[in-house]
Design an enzyme around this catalytic site. Structure first.
Site, PDB file in Angstrom:
ATOM      1  CE  LYS A  54     -69.563 -34.028 -12.210  1.00  0.00           C
ATOM      2  NZ  LYS A  54     -69.096 -34.969 -13.041  1.00  0.00           N
ATOM      3  CB  SER A  79     -67.120 -40.438  -7.421  1.00  0.00           C
ATOM      4  OG  SER A  79     -67.730 -39.616  -8.752  1.00  0.00           O
ATOM      5  CD  GLU A 205     -78.546 -44.954 -16.118  1.00  0.00           C
ATOM      6  OE1 GLU A 205     -78.503 -44.201 -15.123  1.00  0.00           O
ATOM      7  OE2 GLU A 205     -79.887 -45.502 -16.433  1.00  0.00           O
ATOM      8  N   GLY A 209     -75.638 -49.819 -13.814  1.00  0.00           N
ATOM      9  CA  GLY A 209     -76.259 -48.990 -12.830  1.00  0.00           C
ATOM     10  C   GLY A 209     -77.398 -48.241 -13.735  1.00  0.00           C
ATOM     11  CG  ASP A 211     -79.745 -44.433 -11.354  1.00  0.00           C
ATOM     12  OD1 ASP A 211     -78.607 -44.753 -11.571  1.00  0.00           O
ATOM     13  OD2 ASP A 211     -80.143 -43.456 -11.192  1.00  0.00           O
ATOM     14  CB  SER A 305     -68.388 -36.109 -19.776  1.00  0.00           C
ATOM     15  OG  SER A 305     -68.129 -37.711 -19.516  1.00  0.00           O
TER      16      SER A 305
HETATM   17  C1  LIG Z   1     -69.716 -36.394 -13.419  1.00  0.00           C
HETATM   18  C2  LIG Z   1     -69.306 -36.820 -14.448  1.00  0.00           C
HETATM   19  C3  LIG Z   1     -70.383 -37.545 -15.414  1.00  0.00           C
HETATM   20  C4  LIG Z   1     -71.633 -37.600 -15.126  1.00  0.00           C
HETATM   21  O1  LIG Z   1     -72.202 -36.168 -14.652  1.00  0.00           O
HETATM   22  P1  LIG Z   1     -73.673 -35.824 -14.047  1.00  0.00           P
HETATM   23  O2  LIG Z   1     -73.727 -34.581 -14.195  1.00  0.00           O
HETATM   24  O3  LIG Z   1     -73.708 -36.416 -12.811  1.00  0.00           O
HETATM   25  O4  LIG Z   1     -74.557 -36.755 -14.927  1.00  0.00           O
HETATM   26  C5  LIG Z   1     -69.886 -37.774 -16.821  1.00  0.00           C
HETATM   27  N1  LIG Z   1     -68.722 -37.859 -17.022  1.00  0.00           N
HETATM   28  C6  LIG Z   1     -67.610 -37.402 -16.246  1.00  0.00           C
HETATM   29  C7  LIG Z   1     -66.221 -37.552 -16.846  1.00  0.00           C
HETATM   30  C8  LIG Z   1     -67.878 -36.908 -14.921  1.00  0.00           C
HETATM   31  O5  LIG Z   1     -67.038 -36.450 -14.394  1.00  0.00           O
END
Ligand SMILES: *Cc1c(COP(=O)(O)O)cnc(C)c1O
Length: 321
Positions: A54, A79, A205, A209, A211, A305
């Site tokens: 992010k 979150s 996902e 959830g 969606d 991620s």
């Molecule tokens: C935010 C996040 C996601 C999901 O990312 P999106 O761009 O909302 O789909 C996945 N893994 C981690 C660690 C995140 O912080």
């Protein structure tokens, strides 16, 4: 709806974050490769600054602020990881940040966000509408709202993770991406379509959830109640207008992973690869590790991620029989 970002925007974002974001490593596991008969490349964004991809989108979005926006500051709701990302990117760029965070966000994430110098306002995500709160506060203080995923600069910033992976390993047959609101998936899909056009891009996902899977299959954005899952970074209720438009066009499928599968993946990462990955960060890996997809003989990219999880929570999760 504002303009959809393109791969050119991902390239521009990569130039903006160059020297500020880390180029994260790609790790392999010969155990997993042997088990699947595939070559799996893990793009380890758990090693990104503040512990998740992010930072890429946040830094890119703030880099585009004009002088007036810089003076008034940035506001967001999240979150956790987007909050920390905005807080850190804002501090690096000398911009004030106000963050709306859910009361039940992991304590480590709340502390880290405050630690980066942001003002944190807590809310109850099962009762209050964070977007309405965010918009009201933004209007009141003249701050610019940078949402966690449905924003062209955020999407193109997140896409740099995928762009970098292709630069590090070359073309892929599959790319699996963790999926909440779809910023990471849509950005990575832009990169895949441009530089590895035959790569099948799959979003993963939480099973509780799904969606995005429903939206992908029905062709319309489906909204669900906040799902209860250990994947706290993917408890989104719906895709955004921009992320959905790109996902519909450029993504090949959306699949799910259960909480139990996420825990198995966390254990695998810790035991075999010696890395700490948060539950949400395991989504893409969990889908691959299930062994039910036809990956034999394929070159498979997996975005890991993020790695932000309280150690106590980590221990609790992996200790379960
Ligand atoms: C935010 C996040 C996601 C999901 O990312 P999106 O761009 O909302 O789909 C996945 N893994 C981690 C660690 C995140 O912080």
């Amino acid at each position: 709806m504002s303009r959809l970002p393109t791969y050119e925007d991902v390239v521009a974002a990569a130039a903006r974050i160059d020297g500020h974001a880390h180029q994260t490593p790609v790790l392999r596991s010969s155990t997993l490769d042997a088990r699947l008969g595939a070559q799996v490349f893990f793009k380890c964004e758990n090693f990104q600054r503040m512990g998740a991809f992010k930072f890429r989108g946040a830094f890119n979005a703030l880099s585009r602020f004009d002088a007036a926006q810089r003076r008034a500051g940035v506001i967001t709701f999240s979150s956790g990881n987007h909050a920390q990302a905005i807080a850190l990117a804002a501090r690096l760029q000398g911009i004030a940040a106000l963050i709306l965070m859910p009361l039940d966000a992991p304590q480590a994430k709340i502390e880290a966000t405050r630690g980066y110098g942001a003002e944190v306002v807590l809310f109850d995500r099962f009762q209050q509408d964070r977007e309405a709160m965010g918009r009201a506060l933004a209007a009141e203080r003249g701050m610019t709202l940078i949402p966690p995923f449905d924003h062209a600069d955020v999407i193109s910033g997140q896409g740099t993770a995928g762009k970098e992976l292709f630069e590090q390993v070359g073309a892929l047959d599959y790319l699996f991406v963790c999926l909440g609101g779809g910023g990471l998936l849509s950005g990575c899909a832009l990169a895949a379509r441009a530089v590895s056009p035959h790569c099948r891009v799959i979003g993963v996902e939480p099973e509780a959830g799904n969606d995005a899977q429903q939206s992908f299959r029905s062709g319309q954005i489906v909204t669900i109640a906040t799902p209860r899952t250990i994947a706290d970074g993917a408890q989104t209720q719906a895709l955004g207008a921009l992320t959905f438009a790109i996902i519909r066009r450029d993504v090949d499928d959306v699949v799910t992973a259960s909480d139990a599968q996420l825990v198995d993946a966390m254990r695998f990462f810790a035991e075999r690869m010696k890395i700490i990955v948060e539950p949400t960060g395991c989504l893409a890996a969990a889908a691959v590790m299930q062994g039910t997809l036809p990956l034999a003989g394929k070159r498979v990219g997996v975005i890991v991620s993020g790695g932000n999880v309280d150690l106590q929570r980590f221990a609790q999760l992996v200790a379960q029989p």
